[in-house]
Design a protein around this motif. Sequence first.
Motif, mmCIF file in Angstrom:
data_model
loop_
_atom_site.group_PDB
_atom_site.id
_atom_site.type_symbol
_atom_site.label_atom_id
_atom_site.label_comp_id
_atom_site.label_asym_id
_atom_site.label_seq_id
_atom_site.Cartn_x
_atom_site.Cartn_y
_atom_site.Cartn_z
ATOM 1 N N ILE A 169 0.874 -1.085 -0.124
ATOM 2 C CA ILE A 169 -0.047 0.014 0.059
ATOM 3 C C ILE A 169 0.851 1.173 0.026
ATOM 4 C CG2 ILE A 169 -1.851 1.291 1.277
ATOM 5 C CD1 ILE A 169 -2.795 -1.384 2.424
ATOM 6 N N ILE A 170 0.473 2.097 -0.891
ATOM 7 C CA ILE A 170 1.442 3.591 -1.119
ATOM 8 C C ILE A 170 0.744 4.373 -0.318
ATOM 9 C CG2 ILE A 170 2.246 5.100 -2.556
ATOM 10 C CD1 ILE A 170 1.432 2.889 -4.934
ATOM 11 N N ASN A 171 1.536 4.929 0.690
ATOM 12 C CA ASN A 171 1.150 5.999 1.699
ATOM 13 C C ASN A 171 1.327 7.351 1.190
ATOM 14 O OD1 ASN A 171 0.531 7.656 3.893
ATOM 15 N ND2 ASN A 171 2.084 6.508 5.140
ATOM 16 N N ASP A 172 0.178 7.920 0.613
ATOM 17 C CA ASP A 172 0.064 9.202 0.132
ATOM 18 C C ASP A 172 -0.805 10.175 1.023
ATOM 19 O OD1 ASP A 172 1.369 9.076 -2.240
ATOM 20 O OD2 ASP A 172 -0.156 8.364 -3.481
ATOM 21 N N SER A 173 -0.459 9.931 2.342
ATOM 22 C CA SER A 173 -1.672 10.692 3.264
ATOM 23 C C SER A 173 -0.878 12.159 3.348
ATOM 24 C CB SER A 173 -1.280 10.058 4.541
ATOM 25 O OG SER A 173 -0.032 10.116 5.147
ATOM 26 N N TYR A 182 -8.809 5.153 1.621
ATOM 27 C CA TYR A 182 -8.007 4.493 0.660
ATOM 28 C C TYR A 182 -8.614 4.688 -0.858
ATOM 29 C CZ TYR A 182 -6.467 1.796 4.774
ATOM 30 O OH TYR A 182 -5.675 1.625 5.965
ATOM 31 N N GLU A 183 -7.489 4.319 -1.579
ATOM 32 C CA GLU A 183 -7.936 4.506 -3.078
ATOM 33 C C GLU A 183 -7.378 2.982 -3.480
ATOM 34 O OE1 GLU A 183 -7.182 7.407 -6.700
ATOM 35 O OE2 GLU A 183 -5.549 5.832 -6.226
ATOM 36 N N ILE A 184 -8.638 2.208 -4.411
ATOM 37 C CA ILE A 184 -8.091 1.213 -4.852
ATOM 38 C C ILE A 184 -8.594 1.169 -6.344
ATOM 39 C CG2 ILE A 184 -8.529 -1.272 -4.927
ATOM 40 C CD1 ILE A 184 -9.430 -1.166 -1.799
ATOM 41 N N THR A 185 -7.557 0.716 -7.188
ATOM 42 C CA THR A 185 -7.866 0.615 -8.726
ATOM 43 C C THR A 185 -7.997 -0.728 -9.090
ATOM 44 O OG1 THR A 185 -6.645 2.761 -8.999
ATOM 45 C CG2 THR A 185 -7.082 1.346 -10.836
ATOM 46 N N ILE A 186 -9.251 -1.090 -9.805
ATOM 47 C CA ILE A 186 -9.345 -2.453 -10.263
ATOM 48 C C ILE A 186 -9.602 -2.378 -11.714
ATOM 49 C CG2 ILE A 186 -9.835 -3.287 -7.892
ATOM 50 C CD1 ILE A 186 -12.973 -3.173 -9.058
ATOM 51 N N ARG A 187 -9.775 -3.697 -12.301
ATOM 52 C CA ARG A 187 -10.252 -3.874 -13.641
ATOM 53 C C ARG A 187 -11.794 -4.305 -13.867
ATOM 54 N NH1 ARG A 187 -6.389 -7.778 -12.891
ATOM 55 N NH2 ARG A 187 -7.852 -9.377 -13.273
ATOM 56 N N PRO A 188 -12.291 -3.938 -14.913
ATOM 57 C CA PRO A 188 -13.820 -4.355 -14.980
ATOM 58 C C PRO A 188 -14.136 -5.689 -14.588
ATOM 59 C CG PRO A 188 -12.946 -2.787 -16.739
ATOM 60 C CD PRO A 188 -12.037 -3.290 -15.966
ATOM 61 N N ASP A 189 -13.199 -6.627 -15.068
ATOM 62 C CA ASP A 189 -13.483 -7.995 -14.856
ATOM 63 C C ASP A 189 -13.470 -8.393 -13.434
ATOM 64 O OD1 ASP A 189 -10.485 -7.736 -15.345
ATOM 65 O OD2 ASP A 189 -10.472 -9.601 -14.639
ATOM 66 N N GLN A 190 -13.059 -7.407 -12.492
ATOM 67 C CA GLN A 190 -13.026 -7.637 -10.922
ATOM 68 C C GLN A 190 -14.298 -6.981 -10.317
ATOM 69 O OE1 GLN A 190 -9.114 -5.605 -10.672
ATOM 70 N NE2 GLN A 190 -8.358 -7.643 -9.622
ATOM 71 N N LEU A 211 -2.532 2.412 -11.728
ATOM 72 C CA LEU A 211 -2.958 0.858 -12.554
ATOM 73 C C LEU A 211 -3.590 0.132 -11.701
ATOM 74 C CD1 LEU A 211 0.584 0.562 -14.155
ATOM 75 C CD2 LEU A 211 -1.296 1.551 -15.158
ATOM 76 N N PRO A 212 -4.285 -0.933 -12.532
ATOM 77 C CA PRO A 212 -5.160 -1.828 -11.547
ATOM 78 C C PRO A 212 -4.261 -2.591 -10.770
ATOM 79 C CG PRO A 212 -5.664 -2.102 -13.800
ATOM 80 C CD PRO A 212 -4.456 -1.056 -13.879
ATOM 81 N N GLY A 213 -4.612 -2.715 -9.469
ATOM 82 C CA GLY A 213 -3.817 -3.419 -8.216
ATOM 83 C C GLY A 213 -3.291 -2.330 -7.550
ATOM 84 N N THR A 214 -3.136 -1.092 -8.044
ATOM 85 C CA THR A 214 -2.821 0.125 -7.213
ATOM 86 C C THR A 214 -3.556 0.291 -6.000
ATOM 87 O OG1 THR A 214 -1.432 0.776 -8.949
ATOM 88 C CG2 THR A 214 -1.794 2.241 -7.072
ATOM 89 N N ILE A 215 -3.018 0.298 -4.743
ATOM 90 C CA ILE A 215 -3.834 0.817 -3.531
ATOM 91 C C ILE A 215 -2.895 1.720 -2.988
ATOM 92 C CG2 ILE A 215 -4.829 -0.122 -1.170
ATOM 93 C CD1 ILE A 215 -4.726 -2.934 -2.647
ATOM 94 N N ARG A 216 -3.727 2.936 -2.623
ATOM 95 C CA ARG A 216 -3.057 4.099 -1.770
ATOM 96 C C ARG A 216 -3.856 4.513 -0.553
ATOM 97 N NH1 ARG A 216 -4.290 8.401 -5.846
ATOM 98 N NH2 ARG A 216 -2.877 9.796 -4.760
ATOM 99 N N TYR A 217 -3.193 4.910 0.597
ATOM 100 C CA TYR A 217 -3.576 5.384 1.609
ATOM 101 C C TYR A 217 -3.576 6.889 1.552
ATOM 102 C CZ TYR A 217 -3.855 6.748 6.689
ATOM 103 O OH TYR A 217 -4.408 7.708 7.685
ATOM 104 N N LEU A 218 -4.921 7.532 1.775
ATOM 105 C CA LEU A 218 -4.777 8.863 1.465
ATOM 106 C C LEU A 218 -5.193 9.710 2.685
ATOM 107 C CD1 LEU A 218 -7.356 8.937 -1.713
ATOM 108 C CD2 LEU A 218 -4.694 8.973 -1.524
#
Length: 304
Positions: free
Chosen positions: A168-172, A222-230, A190-197
């Motif tokens: 998890i990327i800390n972008d707080s 948090y911010e989570i990026t996923i694909r349509p098939d997910q 990108l898909p799979g990227t997770i950020r803590y805001l």
Amino acid sequence: MSSERKKRTTTARIHSAILTNKKLAFLLSILLASLLYFAASTIHQSSSSSSPYISKRYGLGAGDTNGELRSALRRKGDGRAAVAIIRVIGMNSDKNKNDPNANPHNDVQYLVQMKSHDYPIESFRGTVCLLGGNANKHDETPLDTLLRELNEELQYPPWVDAIDERNIINDSKLQLSNKPQYNSSLVPPLPGTIRYLGTTLHFQSASLIQKPTPYAFMCALYEITIRPDQLPPGAIYPRGANVQEGRVVLLSKEQLIKHSKYAWGYEYTMERYFGKKVGNRQKGTAVSGVDEETWKETVWTPEK
């Protein structure tokens, strides 16, 4: 003297006595106001207890089974919640792949929850809410809360279990920036990227939530990026979209900014995220940042 005439005479004498005795008139007005208030309260309570919105299990058949909402509200100013802005990218990639002028941001939609028509707090019925929820006594960290809630609301998708805290990327620190949070990170979303805001404090007035006292809670974002098939099947086929407290829907950035009404102060979260003022704000809610020292002293696990 007829009985009707006696009644009129008696009424006239009482009326005259009240007019000539200001103290008596004042006391009677207070008594009348109290009786009217009591009658109105009784009618409201009676109608609420029999209302289908109250007696029915909220969330289109999915009730507050473990009492998390009621438990959180009892904590008043000491609530905890963890939510996620879930970005779905590539929704229109097939349509735009041959268009050199296509805006890549148009390919992004956001998975959110639409509160049910029978949600316990009337002001929040039909509003947009970020996926996630309240901490319980088994949660030691905000991430524990977020993963548990996402699994409950989205029916245990594999990508939730695959989330690793170490990635998890800390972008707080973006909380201190004037730039929109959604495009300020140095990391490509990108898909799979997770950020803590970061974490904010959300305040709700007593009148807004229809409680005797106001309620405030700390919210880890948090911010989570996923694909349509997910996506969960319910987001694609609305007949299966029901989750606890509402249903999941896909909305565009424009819909979230211009047309959506929010629960729990998340309109301010989205304003901070997109860097634009939303079209609808709830009266009686406010959001502020949580400084680093306060956050270090914060105990996440609920005491009750």
